[in-house]
Design a protein around this motif. Structure first.
Motif, PDB file in Angstrom:
ATOM      1  N   ARG A 867     -63.356  11.107  27.771  1.00  0.00           N
ATOM      2  CA  ARG A 867     -62.710   9.954  28.519  1.00  0.00           C
ATOM      3  C   ARG A 867     -61.345  10.333  28.446  1.00  0.00           C
ATOM      4  O   ARG A 867     -60.738  10.283  27.347  1.00  0.00           O
ATOM      5  CB  ARG A 867     -63.063   8.596  27.761  1.00  0.00           C
ATOM      6  CG  ARG A 867     -64.508   8.077  28.119  1.00  0.00           C
ATOM      7  CD  ARG A 867     -65.589   8.628  27.543  1.00  0.00           C
ATOM      8  NE  ARG A 867     -66.696   7.952  27.595  1.00  0.00           N
ATOM      9  CZ  ARG A 867     -68.068   8.229  27.327  1.00  0.00           C
ATOM     10  NH1 ARG A 867     -68.108   9.440  26.766  1.00  0.00           N
ATOM     11  NH2 ARG A 867     -69.247   7.526  27.409  1.00  0.00           N
ATOM     12  N   VAL A 868     -60.740  10.300  29.611  1.00  0.00           N
ATOM     13  CA  VAL A 868     -59.460  10.712  29.679  1.00  0.00           C
ATOM     14  C   VAL A 868     -58.434   9.358  30.508  1.00  0.00           C
ATOM     15  O   VAL A 868     -59.057   8.624  31.239  1.00  0.00           O
ATOM     16  CB  VAL A 868     -59.131  11.901  30.581  1.00  0.00           C
ATOM     17  CG1 VAL A 868     -59.704  13.305  29.867  1.00  0.00           C
ATOM     18  CG2 VAL A 868     -59.736  11.762  31.979  1.00  0.00           C
ATOM     19  N   ASN A 869     -57.322   9.397  30.178  1.00  0.00           N
ATOM     20  CA  ASN A 869     -56.359   8.405  30.818  1.00  0.00           C
ATOM     21  C   ASN A 869     -55.245   9.045  31.310  1.00  0.00           C
ATOM     22  O   ASN A 869     -54.409   9.726  30.518  1.00  0.00           O
ATOM     23  CB  ASN A 869     -55.994   7.431  29.853  1.00  0.00           C
ATOM     24  CG  ASN A 869     -54.972   6.356  30.460  1.00  0.00           C
ATOM     25  OD1 ASN A 869     -54.561   6.487  31.475  1.00  0.00           O
ATOM     26  ND2 ASN A 869     -55.050   5.113  29.812  1.00  0.00           N
ATOM     27  N   VAL A 870     -55.120   9.246  32.508  1.00  0.00           N
ATOM     28  CA  VAL A 870     -54.212  10.158  33.272  1.00  0.00           C
ATOM     29  C   VAL A 870     -53.030   9.492  33.956  1.00  0.00           C
ATOM     30  O   VAL A 870     -52.129   9.934  34.707  1.00  0.00           O
ATOM     31  CB  VAL A 870     -54.567  11.219  34.178  1.00  0.00           C
ATOM     32  CG1 VAL A 870     -55.729  12.303  33.307  1.00  0.00           C
ATOM     33  CG2 VAL A 870     -55.543  10.447  35.271  1.00  0.00           C
ATOM     34  N   PRO A 916     -55.077  13.793  28.675  1.00  0.00           N
ATOM     35  CA  PRO A 916     -55.311  13.122  27.167  1.00  0.00           C
ATOM     36  C   PRO A 916     -56.554  12.349  27.257  1.00  0.00           C
ATOM     37  O   PRO A 916     -56.950  11.628  27.892  1.00  0.00           O
ATOM     38  CB  PRO A 916     -54.148  11.942  27.190  1.00  0.00           C
ATOM     39  CG  PRO A 916     -53.220  12.394  28.637  1.00  0.00           C
ATOM     40  CD  PRO A 916     -54.284  13.205  29.378  1.00  0.00           C
ATOM     41  N   SER A 917     -57.425  13.145  26.408  1.00  0.00           N
ATOM     42  CA  SER A 917     -58.547  12.663  25.941  1.00  0.00           C
ATOM     43  C   SER A 917     -58.665  11.581  24.842  1.00  0.00           C
ATOM     44  O   SER A 917     -58.138  12.053  23.805  1.00  0.00           O
ATOM     45  CB  SER A 917     -59.565  13.831  25.533  1.00  0.00           C
ATOM     46  OG  SER A 917     -60.874  13.317  25.315  1.00  0.00           O
ATOM     47  N   ILE A 918     -59.046  10.455  25.058  1.00  0.00           N
ATOM     48  CA  ILE A 918     -58.887   9.311  23.791  1.00  0.00           C
ATOM     49  C   ILE A 918     -60.352   9.137  23.217  1.00  0.00           C
ATOM     50  O   ILE A 918     -61.283   9.142  23.748  1.00  0.00           O
ATOM     51  CB  ILE A 918     -58.426   8.162  24.494  1.00  0.00           C
ATOM     52  CG1 ILE A 918     -59.099   7.411  25.512  1.00  0.00           C
ATOM     53  CG2 ILE A 918     -56.904   8.374  25.152  1.00  0.00           C
ATOM     54  CD1 ILE A 918     -58.673   6.285  26.040  1.00  0.00           C
ATOM     55  N   HIS A 919     -59.977   8.808  21.757  1.00  0.00           N
ATOM     56  CA  HIS A 919     -61.370   8.589  21.050  1.00  0.00           C
ATOM     57  C   HIS A 919     -61.321   7.257  20.685  1.00  0.00           C
ATOM     58  O   HIS A 919     -60.460   6.508  20.176  1.00  0.00           O
ATOM     59  CB  HIS A 919     -61.217   9.402  19.812  1.00  0.00           C
ATOM     60  CG  HIS A 919     -61.238  11.058  20.090  1.00  0.00           C
ATOM     61  ND1 HIS A 919     -61.030  11.752  19.038  1.00  0.00           N
ATOM     62  CD2 HIS A 919     -61.494  11.597  21.266  1.00  0.00           C
ATOM     63  CE1 HIS A 919     -60.687  13.198  19.667  1.00  0.00           C
ATOM     64  NE2 HIS A 919     -61.108  12.998  21.162  1.00  0.00           N
ATOM     65  N   VAL A 920     -62.311   6.414  21.151  1.00  0.00           N
ATOM     66  CA  VAL A 920     -62.452   4.948  20.857  1.00  0.00           C
ATOM     67  C   VAL A 920     -62.310   4.389  19.605  1.00  0.00           C
ATOM     68  O   VAL A 920     -61.937   3.349  19.460  1.00  0.00           O
ATOM     69  CB  VAL A 920     -63.899   4.442  21.442  1.00  0.00           C
ATOM     70  CG1 VAL A 920     -64.909   4.586  20.700  1.00  0.00           C
ATOM     71  CG2 VAL A 920     -63.484   2.842  21.998  1.00  0.00           C
ATOM     72  N   LYS A 921     -62.818   5.384  18.691  1.00  0.00           N
ATOM     73  CA  LYS A 921     -62.559   5.048  17.069  1.00  0.00           C
ATOM     74  C   LYS A 921     -61.192   4.619  16.696  1.00  0.00           C
ATOM     75  O   LYS A 921     -60.836   3.871  15.628  1.00  0.00           O
ATOM     76  CB  LYS A 921     -63.338   5.852  16.411  1.00  0.00           C
ATOM     77  CG  LYS A 921     -62.652   7.331  16.254  1.00  0.00           C
ATOM     78  CD  LYS A 921     -63.158   8.470  15.277  1.00  0.00           C
ATOM     79  CE  LYS A 921     -62.625   9.679  15.351  1.00  0.00           C
ATOM     80  NZ  LYS A 921     -63.278  10.576  14.628  1.00  0.00           N
ATOM     81  N   ASN A 922     -60.056   5.132  17.152  1.00  0.00           N
ATOM     82  CA  ASN A 922     -58.782   4.943  17.093  1.00  0.00           C
ATOM     83  C   ASN A 922     -58.221   3.805  17.637  1.00  0.00           C
ATOM     84  O   ASN A 922     -56.819   3.384  17.583  1.00  0.00           O
ATOM     85  CB  ASN A 922     -58.047   6.289  17.643  1.00  0.00           C
ATOM     86  CG  ASN A 922     -58.414   7.540  16.549  1.00  0.00           C
ATOM     87  OD1 ASN A 922     -58.785   7.403  15.593  1.00  0.00           O
ATOM     88  ND2 ASN A 922     -58.527   8.710  17.423  1.00  0.00           N
ATOM     89  N   SER A 939     -70.494   5.289  23.096  1.00  0.00           N
ATOM     90  CA  SER A 939     -72.011   4.979  23.359  1.00  0.00           C
ATOM     91  C   SER A 939     -72.299   3.267  22.957  1.00  0.00           C
ATOM     92  O   SER A 939     -73.275   2.568  23.677  1.00  0.00           O
ATOM     93  CB  SER A 939     -73.127   5.608  22.686  1.00  0.00           C
ATOM     94  OG  SER A 939     -72.907   5.801  21.358  1.00  0.00           O
ATOM     95  N   GLU A 940     -71.320   2.924  22.126  1.00  0.00           N
ATOM     96  CA  GLU A 940     -71.663   1.432  21.640  1.00  0.00           C
ATOM     97  C   GLU A 940     -70.653   0.514  22.812  1.00  0.00           C
ATOM     98  O   GLU A 940     -70.755  -0.602  22.321  1.00  0.00           O
ATOM     99  CB  GLU A 940     -70.821   1.267  20.350  1.00  0.00           C
ATOM    100  CG  GLU A 940     -71.804   2.060  19.267  1.00  0.00           C
ATOM    101  CD  GLU A 940     -71.085   2.080  17.802  1.00  0.00           C
ATOM    102  OE1 GLU A 940     -71.818   2.507  16.959  1.00  0.00           O
ATOM    103  OE2 GLU A 940     -69.628   1.731  17.897  1.00  0.00           O
ATOM    104  N   LEU A 941     -70.030   1.385  23.846  1.00  0.00           N
ATOM    105  CA  LEU A 941     -69.351   0.457  24.723  1.00  0.00           C
ATOM    106  C   LEU A 941     -70.055   0.587  25.941  1.00  0.00           C
ATOM    107  O   LEU A 941     -70.042   1.606  26.667  1.00  0.00           O
ATOM    108  CB  LEU A 941     -67.956   0.737  24.696  1.00  0.00           C
ATOM    109  CG  LEU A 941     -66.867  -0.189  25.568  1.00  0.00           C
ATOM    110  CD1 LEU A 941     -66.786  -1.306  24.971  1.00  0.00           C
ATOM    111  CD2 LEU A 941     -65.549   0.582  25.663  1.00  0.00           C
TER     112      LEU A 941
END
Length: 965
Positions: A867-870, A916-922, A939-941
């Motif tokens: 999952r990236v946010n550009v 930028p690849s973001i990790h949802v746990k953060n 997967s929980e989202l």
């Protein structure tokens, strides 16, 4: 007899040492019941215990108890001589020879072992002998004692094969020269085909012409055509070694035959010989029925599957149609193991066999591999992916109807949420649909036959028999099994010797006391009151929950204190499990990383530090030197490590060639234990060569192993380059190392399935299974619970086996209908969620400082997983920082919050573009203003993000270049 006060202690010590040195050999040769009859210095009650052990666990296990009783102090006068006499009078003359001043020569030992192995290899053919005729001759020649003979007679009355089995079991434990006399007996009793098979000359008519196969290589070759696969090659290699000097021509011929056989993967005509219990469980599958084969670890389940696969393909070919078999495994290392050790040797060149996994180097598609091969061994996820492609109508898919047999290894994993169950749910849905098609007089879709393999279906957490039955029946229903097939292994049953090693708590633990004092200070600062003790699993669960709640409530003081408490709790646990210096290194590294978060490469940007962060940093800094000094003092180390070291040294000192696995709970402890053993001089003295193997997932902060790294370590363990493997649960299931002869579970007990699997890694004769306790692990209590669960499970399997087929089918059908209904409801709810949820209303805030970062509309996905946010707005909110060399990430940089230094994810390079690849746990995630307290994995989202638009983003970058020009 009374203790002899004048006997030399030194003399007794020498005799005890002699017995201990040959303990392993005595286990193979002693007939416990008969030897006990002639030993008078062991108390009757103790004798009965040993006899009971022999009845339940076999002679090998009971011999251990017998030896312990013999060498127990104080010694009675003449105890050693009495023991040797008992061996001779009990029909164990060869065992008695080891107690002499000059024991048998190595070549005599090797010769005996080869002959025993030969009898074991040929036992399926020798079951056809006229047992009573052979018994009479063996008794008259002294190969059987009177008691042996009576037991064989009694067993023969119940069945000839059982009597033959007992006869063979006793003659190989007797005296020297038994093999050549046994050959002569086979010839005399007109078993000429068996006489030739075991090495006798086909044209020998004279009594004096019988020979051991070890003295006449050409005769020994007569057995080659009766053996198959690995057994044949092993035997040829054995003959080759022994006959090289006597016949160079024969040696070269055997060597060529061995090499050619190995290169071809076995002869097309090679037959797979199953034992009686294996054939019994295979029979329904040979009739085309779906079954589960439930046999203990090491009992040859995979060999049964190979046999069924071959017969299935043979039948399909005879009918003029092709078969297509897929063998599914749940772990990558098992793909290569099943391919090279089982399926390839027996099925090639008659059939095409291929293996596929995520680690595979094959460049063609899985669909093409399925088309071009008869047998495909792969991880279950690969098949599921291509079944899903076919379901969506995409190219390069695979349909269930293209397969004729699916073999599911470790099939107890066919439960809700597991990939095996996803595959079988497709099967059950189609089976249900086929019933409707038949009613409508339409052509149903062909479905493959299903064969499940397991050593333990488990109890599913149930504590009552009815619930255990339901659990096992649900697995049967999920696999559409017409029966769960299990059998008693009889003489082939192997149960490792079990040891429980309790540990003493430290009298003093100053290192742990310092950590607890730090934790108390943190709790006071954050105004937290725990409900459980430091170092316990309950404490960890409590502190994790506090951290989550604090993050959602934006209480940064409690959040960061909770995170530090979790790390100190882990450090405390490490000091109970591994060395204090390893625990200190862990805590020191964590604080160094915390400091690194607050710095930038060029020092241009200043990251704020809160009062709490300063307090926590100073707290560790004040105690750092004291912790480091205490960690270097061996007198304060935990007793678990001492017990583990003693057990390793015991295994290597009491065995000719020791090879074992130590299971531990975490990746960090596996790595630390491996390093500790490598650095220990006592372990080096006895030849310990240690390595670790851990999982490949990225959920842990410890750098994972790649599949290639795992395979390399396992190969070294197989060939003996490594003889102690320290492993997490990644190595519990399916790993087949025939030479592995001891297993140690170090502070690790999970459920009953894992316990059975771990025990089963010890495949060699006379294996041991040891449980070493660790503080706060509760392993002893959990082990007792698991043993109770195993008893429940076995009773439930027996009850299910006793159901009449109509009742069984009815219960299975009800479970399947319920599973189909539940699956459809779940699918419908998921679809509704996706339609209802609007990505723009999903908001992401920094977990460290609660600053709003972005919404779901800003996120795209690369290759289905990143999952990236550009967006330009997002790039203004973070700073890139370089990963340290020991970081698990393959990316060079990670991204962190400009304001607080909280790590957000990684900077990945995709087709020349930094993304930028973001990790949802953060992040703290909220939807429609409501915060989600548990969202640590994407997967929980339940959001489906759009694919990353490479062209659009690349054009935007190019335009920016033009503007700069």
């Amino acid at each position: 007899m009374k203790p002899d006060p004048m006997a030399s202690d030194n003399d007794n010590d020498v005799k005890e040492h002699l017995i201990e040195c040959y303990r392993q050999r005595l286990r193979q040769l002693i007939k416990v019941d008969q030897v006990l009859d002639h030993i008078h210095f062991i108390e009757p009650g103790q004798k009965e215990q040993i006899r009971q052990k022999a009845r339940t666990d076999g002679d090998s296990a009971a011999t251990d108890q017998l030896i312990s009783a013999v060498i127990a102090k104080p010694h009675v006068d003449g105890w050693f001589t009495a023991f040797v006499d008992a061996l001779i009078n009990g029909g164990c003359e060869f065992a008695a020879e080891y107690m002499k001043v000059i024991p048998p020569e190595p070549e005599v030992e090797a010769e005996h072992d080869q002959r025993v192995k030969l009898i074991q290899l040929l036992s399926p053919s020798l079951m056809d002998m006229k047992t009573e005729d052979v018994r009479v001759e063996c008794f008259s020649r002294g190969l059987l004692t009177l008691e042996d003979s009576e037991i064989v007679t009694a067993t023969t009355n119940q069945g000839n094969m059982g009597g033959a089995r007992e006869l063979l079991r006793y003659i190989v434990r007797g005296r020297r020269g038994w093999f050549s006399e046994f050959l002569e007996i086979l010839r005399k009793t007109e078993h000429l085909h068996l006489y030739e098979l075991t090495g006798g000359s086909p044209d020998s008519d004279k009594k004096g012409d019988s020979h051991d196969s070890s003295t006449h290589p050409a005769q020994g070759m007569s057995l080659v055509k009766y053996l198959s696969g690995a057994e044949r090659r092993d035997s040829l290699q054995t003959f080759d070694i022994n006959f090289k000097e006597e016949s160079q021509v024969v040696s070269e011929a055997l060597l060529c035959f061995t090499v050619l056989g190995a290169a071809a993967g076995g002869s097309e005509k090679a037959e797979i010989v199953l034992r009686d219990y294996q054939m019994d469980v295979a029979r329904p599958a040979l009739e085309g029925k779906n079954i589960i084969v439930c046999l203990p670890t090491g009992s040859g389940k995979t060999r049964v599957a190979v046999y069924i696969t071959k017969k299935h393909l043979d039948c399909r070919r005879a009918e003029g149609s092709s078969g297509k078999v897929v063998v599914l495994v749940n772990k990558v290392p098992l793909v290569e193991q099943h391919y090279s050790a089982e399926f390839l040797p027996f099925l090639k060149p008659a059939y095409k066999v291929e293996r596929v996994s995520g680690d595979c180097q094959l460049k063609i598609s899985f669909t093409e591999i399925v088309k071009k091969n008869d047998v495909i061994i792969c991880t279950a996820q690969i098949l599921e992916n291509f079944l899903e492609r076919s379901n969506k109508g995409e190219d390069e898919g695979v349909e269930l109807s293209a397969l004729t047999l699916i073999v599911i290894d470790e099939c107890h994993h066919t439960q809700k949420g597991e990939v095996y169950n996803h595959i079988m749910m497709r099967y059950l849905m189609q089976k249900h649909k086929n019933k409707r098609l038949k009613k409508e007089q339409k052509e149903p879709m062909l479905l493959p036959q299903i064969l499940g393999l397991t050593a333990s279906p488990g109890v599913g957490g149930a504590t009552k028999m009815v619930k255990v039955e339901d659990h096992i029946l649900r697995i049967c229903a999920n696999l559409d099994a017409s029966r769960i097939m299990t059998r008693d292994l009889g003489e082939f049953q192997r149960e490792p010797r079990k040891n429980n090693l309790p540990v003493e708590d430290r009298k003093e633990d100053p290192f742990g006391d310092v950590i607890k004092n730090i934790m108390n200070s943190i709790q006071t600062h954050a105004e937290l009151s725990p409900t459980s003790d430091f170092g316990s699993q309950n404490y960890e669960q409590w502190v994790v929950q506090k951290e989550r709640i604090a993050a959602t409530e934006e209480n940064q003081k409690v959040r960061i204190c909770s995170e530090h408490l979790r790390q100190y709790n882990e450090g405390l646990n490490l000091s109970h499990t591994i060395r204090m210096q390893d625990a200190f290194s862990f805590l020191n590294k964590y604080h160094e990383e915390e400091i690194q978060k607050k710095t930038t490469p060029d020092d241009e940007h200043v990251i704020e530090k809160t009062v709490t962060e300063i307090f926590l940093s100073n707290l560790f800094g004040e105690k750092k030197e004291e912790l480091q000094q205490l960690a270097s003092k061996p007198e304060y180390e935990n007793d678990s490590l001492s017990q583990l070291r003693c057990q390793i040294l015991r295994e290597f000192s009491s065995r000719k060639e020791a090879r074992g696995i130590i299971f531990t709970k975490t990746r960090r402890s596996a790595i630390a234990l491996s390093q500790w053993i490598q650095e220990d001089p006592k372990c080096a003295d006895v030849g310990v060569k240690a390595a670790y193997v851990i999982g490949g997932g990225d959920q842990s902060v410890v750098k994972p192993m790649t599949n290639t790294e795992q395979r390399d370590v396992l190969n070294k363990f197989r060939n003996g380059e490594v003889n102690v493997l320290i492993a997490t649960t990644v190595a519990e299931e399916g790993l087949d190392i025939p030479a592995c002869n001891f297993v140690i579970r170090y502070g690790l007990v999970t459920n009953e399935i894992a316990m059975i699997q771990a025990k089963g890694r010890g495949r060699a004769e006379d294996s041991s299974y040891t449980l070493v306790d660790v503080k706060n692990s509760g392993v002893a209590e959990k082990e007792c619970v698991n043993e109770y669960r195993i008893t429940l499970m076995n009773k439930a399997i027996t009850k299910i086996g006793a159901l009449n087929q109509a009742e069984y089918d009815k219960r299975i059908s009800e479970i399947q209908i319920q599973a189909i209904v539940e699956d459809r409801l779940r699918t419908r709810k998921k679809e509704q969620k996706r339609m209802q949820q609007q990505k723009g209303e999903v908001k992401f805030s920094c977990r460290g400082c609660s600053k709003h970062i972005c919404t779901g509309d800003d996120i795209q996905i690369i290759e289905g997983m990143h999952r990236v946010n550009v967006t330009p707005e997002f790039s203004e909110l973070f700073i890139p920082k370089e990963n340290s060399p020991n970081e698990q990430s393959e990316d060079k940089y990670y991204i962190a919050c400009k304001k607080c230094g909280q790590r957000w994810g990684s900077m990945m390079l995709y087709r020349g573009i930094d993304c930028p690849s973001i990790h949802v746990k953060n992040f703290v995630v909220s939807f429609n203003g409501e915060k989600k307290s548990k969202c640590t994995k994407w997967s929980e989202l339940p959001i489906k993000f759009p694919n990353f638009d490479y062209n659009e983003h690349a054009n935007r970058i190019v335009e920016s270049y033009d503007d700069e020009s």
